[in-house]
Design a protein around this motif. Structure first.
Motif, PDB file in Angstrom:
ATOM      1  N   GLY A 116       0.774  -1.238   0.000  1.00 45.07           N
ATOM      2  CA  GLY A 116       0.000   0.000   0.000  1.00 45.07           C
ATOM      3  C   GLY A 116       0.807   1.291   0.000  1.00 45.07           C
ATOM      4  O   GLY A 116       0.674   2.099  -0.927  1.00 45.07           O
ATOM      5  N   PRO A 117       1.649   1.541   1.013  1.00 44.72           N
ATOM      6  CA  PRO A 117       2.368   2.821   1.047  1.00 44.72           C
ATOM      7  C   PRO A 117       3.281   3.033  -0.158  1.00 44.72           C
ATOM      8  O   PRO A 117       3.337   4.132  -0.721  1.00 44.72           O
ATOM      9  CB  PRO A 117       3.174   2.725   2.351  1.00 44.72           C
ATOM     10  N   SER A 118       3.987   1.968  -0.559  1.00 48.12           N
ATOM     11  CA  SER A 118       4.874   2.103  -1.719  1.00 48.12           C
ATOM     12  C   SER A 118       4.073   2.338  -2.987  1.00 48.12           C
ATOM     13  O   SER A 118       4.448   3.170  -3.826  1.00 48.12           O
ATOM     14  CB  SER A 118       5.740   0.840  -1.869  1.00 48.12           C
ATOM     15  N   PHE A 122       3.987   2.753  12.794  1.00 39.66           N
ATOM     16  CA  PHE A 122       4.092   4.208  12.942  1.00 39.66           C
ATOM     17  C   PHE A 122       5.501   4.611  13.362  1.00 39.66           C
ATOM     18  O   PHE A 122       6.088   5.550  12.820  1.00 39.66           O
ATOM     19  CB  PHE A 122       3.090   4.718  13.976  1.00 39.66           C
ATOM     20  N   LEU A 123       6.052   3.918  14.347  1.00 37.73           N
ATOM     21  CA  LEU A 123       7.321   4.337  14.941  1.00 37.73           C
ATOM     22  C   LEU A 123       8.481   4.239  13.963  1.00 37.73           C
ATOM     23  O   LEU A 123       9.344   5.126  13.922  1.00 37.73           O
ATOM     24  CB  LEU A 123       7.619   3.476  16.174  1.00 37.73           C
ATOM     25  N   ILE A 124       8.533   3.179  13.169  1.00 32.37           N
ATOM     26  CA  ILE A 124       9.700   2.953  12.318  1.00 32.37           C
ATOM     27  C   ILE A 124       9.864   4.035  11.248  1.00 32.37           C
ATOM     28  O   ILE A 124      10.932   4.655  11.149  1.00 32.37           O
ATOM     29  CB  ILE A 124       9.638   1.539  11.706  1.00 32.37           C
ATOM     30  N   LEU A 158      12.791  11.381  10.986  1.00 32.80           N
ATOM     31  CA  LEU A 158      13.130  12.490  11.869  1.00 32.80           C
ATOM     32  C   LEU A 158      14.461  12.321  12.591  1.00 32.80           C
ATOM     33  O   LEU A 158      15.125  13.311  12.918  1.00 32.80           O
ATOM     34  CB  LEU A 158      12.005  12.696  12.891  1.00 32.80           C
ATOM     35  N   SER A 159      14.863  11.082  12.864  1.00 31.63           N
ATOM     36  CA  SER A 159      16.116  10.860  13.590  1.00 31.63           C
ATOM     37  C   SER A 159      17.268  10.443  12.681  1.00 31.63           C
ATOM     38  O   SER A 159      18.418  10.792  12.942  1.00 31.63           O
ATOM     39  CB  SER A 159      15.911   9.799  14.683  1.00 31.63           C
ATOM     40  N   LEU A 160      16.963   9.680  11.629  1.00 29.07           N
ATOM     41  CA  LEU A 160      18.017   9.212  10.735  1.00 29.07           C
ATOM     42  C   LEU A 160      18.121  10.033   9.462  1.00 29.07           C
ATOM     43  O   LEU A 160      19.070   9.853   8.695  1.00 29.07           O
ATOM     44  CB  LEU A 160      17.784   7.734  10.386  1.00 29.07           C
ATOM     45  N   GLY A 161      17.135  10.905   9.206  1.00 27.98           N
ATOM     46  CA  GLY A 161      17.181  11.748   8.022  1.00 27.98           C
ATOM     47  C   GLY A 161      16.910  11.028   6.720  1.00 27.98           C
ATOM     48  O   GLY A 161      17.331  11.467   5.652  1.00 27.98           O
ATOM     49  N   ILE A 162      16.196   9.906   6.781  1.00 28.22           N
ATOM     50  CA  ILE A 162      15.857   9.133   5.585  1.00 28.22           C
ATOM     51  C   ILE A 162      14.608   9.731   4.949  1.00 28.22           C
ATOM     52  O   ILE A 162      13.690  10.164   5.654  1.00 28.22           O
ATOM     53  CB  ILE A 162      15.634   7.651   5.950  1.00 28.22           C
ATOM     54  N   ASP A 163      14.534   9.755   3.611  1.00 25.58           N
ATOM     55  CA  ASP A 163      13.359  10.321   2.952  1.00 25.58           C
ATOM     56  C   ASP A 163      12.139   9.439   3.168  1.00 25.58           C
ATOM     57  O   ASP A 163      12.251   8.258   3.521  1.00 25.58           O
ATOM     58  CB  ASP A 163      13.614  10.496   1.451  1.00 25.58           C
ATOM     59  N   ALA A 164      10.951  10.005   2.933  1.00 22.76           N
ATOM     60  CA  ALA A 164       9.691   9.336   3.274  1.00 22.76           C
ATOM     61  C   ALA A 164       9.519   8.016   2.539  1.00 22.76           C
ATOM     62  O   ALA A 164       9.099   7.009   3.125  1.00 22.76           O
ATOM     63  CB  ALA A 164       8.515  10.269   2.974  1.00 22.76           C
ATOM     64  N   PHE A 165       9.813   8.002   1.249  1.00 26.58           N
ATOM     65  CA  PHE A 165       9.614   6.773   0.471  1.00 26.58           C
ATOM     66  C   PHE A 165      10.523   5.655   0.972  1.00 26.58           C
ATOM     67  O   PHE A 165      10.084   4.524   1.185  1.00 26.58           O
ATOM     68  CB  PHE A 165       9.878   7.043  -1.012  1.00 26.58           C
ATOM     69  N   THR A 166      11.797   5.963   1.187  1.00 29.34           N
ATOM     70  CA  THR A 166      12.741   4.952   1.677  1.00 29.34           C
ATOM     71  C   THR A 166      12.359   4.486   3.078  1.00 29.34           C
ATOM     72  O   THR A 166      12.466   3.293   3.407  1.00 29.34           O
ATOM     73  CB  THR A 166      14.172   5.507   1.683  1.00 29.34           C
ATOM     74  N   ALA A 167      11.896   5.428   3.912  1.00 24.21           N
ATOM     75  CA  ALA A 167      11.478   5.062   5.273  1.00 24.21           C
ATOM     76  C   ALA A 167      10.318   4.070   5.241  1.00 24.21           C
ATOM     77  O   ALA A 167      10.280   3.107   6.017  1.00 24.21           O
ATOM     78  CB  ALA A 167      11.076   6.318   6.042  1.00 24.21           C
ATOM     79  N   GLY A 168       9.360   4.304   4.344  1.00 24.52           N
ATOM     80  CA  GLY A 168       8.250   3.360   4.212  1.00 24.52           C
ATOM     81  C   GLY A 168       8.706   2.007   3.714  1.00 24.52           C
ATOM     82  O   GLY A 168       8.190   0.967   4.133  1.00 24.52           O
ATOM     83  N   CYS A 169       9.722   1.998   2.853  1.00 28.14           N
ATOM     84  CA  CYS A 169      10.226   0.745   2.305  1.00 28.14           C
ATOM     85  C   CYS A 169      10.949  -0.107   3.348  1.00 28.14           C
ATOM     86  O   CYS A 169      11.153  -1.319   3.138  1.00 28.14           O
ATOM     87  CB  CYS A 169      11.165   1.017   1.132  1.00 28.14           C
TER      88      CYS A 169
END
Length: 469
Positions: free
Chosen positions: A153-155, A286-288, A294-305
């Motif tokens: 879904g998110p991807s 939610f947390l990951i 916010l803490s690791l500076g990863i972009d939204a798409f990569t964070a969702g992946c």
């Protein structure tokens, strides 16, 4: 059903047809979260308004799913499937063509009706038409179908929004739902007789008020605070309405839901375990990504992946755990799964200050493998312990509990993170990491509570447990 019977292909096709509908509902729900910024810009609405895309959908599910026991007794499975598929297809087309936000919201609500019918129907088909020896495998496959949706879904939503528009999220579902409609209409058959029971309108109103108040309170708590008079008032209304419904159900023949099934300790503990593992899952979901951005500076798409490998691992684990359940009984899959989920949540908590992308992926894969074992196992074991005539009620309760976990799961952990961020807003990365570690501790507590439920099932109530009906 006779153990000597082979698993009919028609039944497998029926489960797949209903599963595609359920899969589509979960996919579009998780995909739409990514489209909120685009919807706000296009329709000129704020965050509180666009959130109704999710809140309204959950409200519809919270009303339709508890009705599944009545619907199962009143209508044939084929009629229910055709009605649910028609609603979902109509809602999908309405949302895809929506010229204004209210029309989009209406389409999502109609989609909710379709998903609310299809999700419990899939499990009712399994419980009524699958031979006992294949019960664990088929429930595992059903969980595989629905568990892959959160990974996709998110991807999918982010990809479609980036190259096309939010409307593409709905258009890509049209051929999938049409194929499901054709397969289900051809294969779904009735195995028991249907009757003409009366609808428990009073009970339905009580449940609707209770669940609506609960969902509104959960959604408001993150902004207004848990101690807000409005939030506390809504929780009181929810508790009172649900308590009245339980009293009404115990005193009323033909009540909307037979809550007496919760008197069975094994089923009640199984339901509690399902609620707890769903809370942990949604909390981590939610947390990951939040921590990664916010803490690791990863972009939204990569964070969702970062969640995708774990979701895929858990989805693949579900049917494997069903095979283990069918061959070796419930204990191995449930207890083993609980141990793995608890260990993985402890790892998240212990490594929270120094988490990296690879560690997040590893720990979440471990968690998902545990969940893929214990969630289908708990569901199969709890429902199999009930008399077969009470399975529709048990199935409705299990699926309703999962939706309520979805309504409140992220609220607890997001409140903890937000509180930590408010203390030190100038250092957002460090504050988010600190709040996330505190939230991970809460997830550990819930994972431990789930393990206690499993220990009671196979300890205090061991002699009452059976792996098949």
């Amino acid at each position: 059903m006779d153990d000597s019977r082979k698993l009919p292909r028609r039944v497998v096709a029926s489960v797949i047809a209903a599963g595609i509908m359920s899969f589509s509902g979960v996919v579009v729900e998780s995909s739409m979260n990514v489209t909120f910024p685009s919807l706000m810009r296009e329709f000129g609405i704020d965050t509180a308004t666009v959130q109704w895309i999710t809140t309204g959908y959950l409200l519809v599910l919270s009303v339709i799913i508890p009705m599944s026991s009545y619907l199962r007794r009143r209508f044939t499975m084929r009629a229910l499937f055709v009605a649910g598929a028609s609603c979902f297809l109509a809602g999908t087309l309405t949302a895809a063509l929506a010229p204004v936000f209210p029309v989009l919201l209406a389409g999502r609500l109609v989609q909710g009706v379709g998903t609310g019918v299809a999700l419990p129907l899939m499990f009712n088909i399994i419980l009524e038409q699958v031979p006992r020896k294949n019960m664990g495998l088929m429930i595992g496959i059903a969980n595989f179908i629905t568990s892959t949706a959160p990974a996709i879904g998110p991807s999918l939503g982010g990809f479609l929004v980036s190259i096309l528009s939010w409307r593409a999220v709905f258009w890509v579902l049209v051929p999938l739902v049409a194929a499901s409609f054709a397969l289900g209409a051809a294969c779904i058959r009735q195995s028991t007789t249907s009757g003409r029971p009366s609808l428990d309108v009073c009970g339905l109103i009580m449940l609707a008020v209770g669940f609506a108040s609960f969902i509104f309170a959960a959604n408001s708590a993150s902004s207004a605070g848990w101690a807000s008079p409005s939030v506390l008032g809504l929780f009181v209304v929810a508790a009172a309405a649900i308590a009245l419904f339980c009293r009404h159900s115990l005193a009323t023949p033909g009540a909307l839901l037979n809550v007496r099934v919760l008197r069975d300790p094994v089923f009640a503990l199984s339901v509690a375990g399902i609620l707890l593992v769903q809370f942990c899952t949604l909390g981590l979901a939610f947390l990951i990504p939040n921590y990664a951005q916010l803490s690791l500076g990863i972009d939204a798409f990569t964070a969702g992946c970062l969640l995708v490998p774990g979701c895929i691992a858990g989805a693949l684990q579900a049917p494997l755990s069903g095979i283990v359940y069918d061959r070796f009984g419930a204990g191995l899959s449930i207890i083993g799964g609980c141990v793995v989920t608890l260990a993985s949540t402890i790892l998240f908590f212990a490594f929270a200050p120094t988490l990296t992308g690879p560690l997040i992926v590893l720990f979440f894969v471990l968690y998902s493998l545990g969940k893929g074992a214990n969630l289908p196992g708990n569901m199969t074991n709890g429902l199999a312990h009930l008399p077969i005539e009470h399975n529709p009620d048990g199935n409705a309760i299990v699926n309703t509990v999962q939706q309520l976990a979805g309504a409140i799961g992220t609220v607890f952990v997001s409140t903890i993170v937000a509180s930590a961020q408010a203390i030190d807003p100038a250092h957002m990365a460090n504050a988010t990491a600190a709040g996330t570690q505190q939230a991970f501790l809460l997830v550990v507590v819930f994972a431990a509570a789930e393990a206690v439920c499993a220990a009671l099932i196979f300890g205090a109530f061991k002699n009452r447990t059976r792996s098949v009906r």
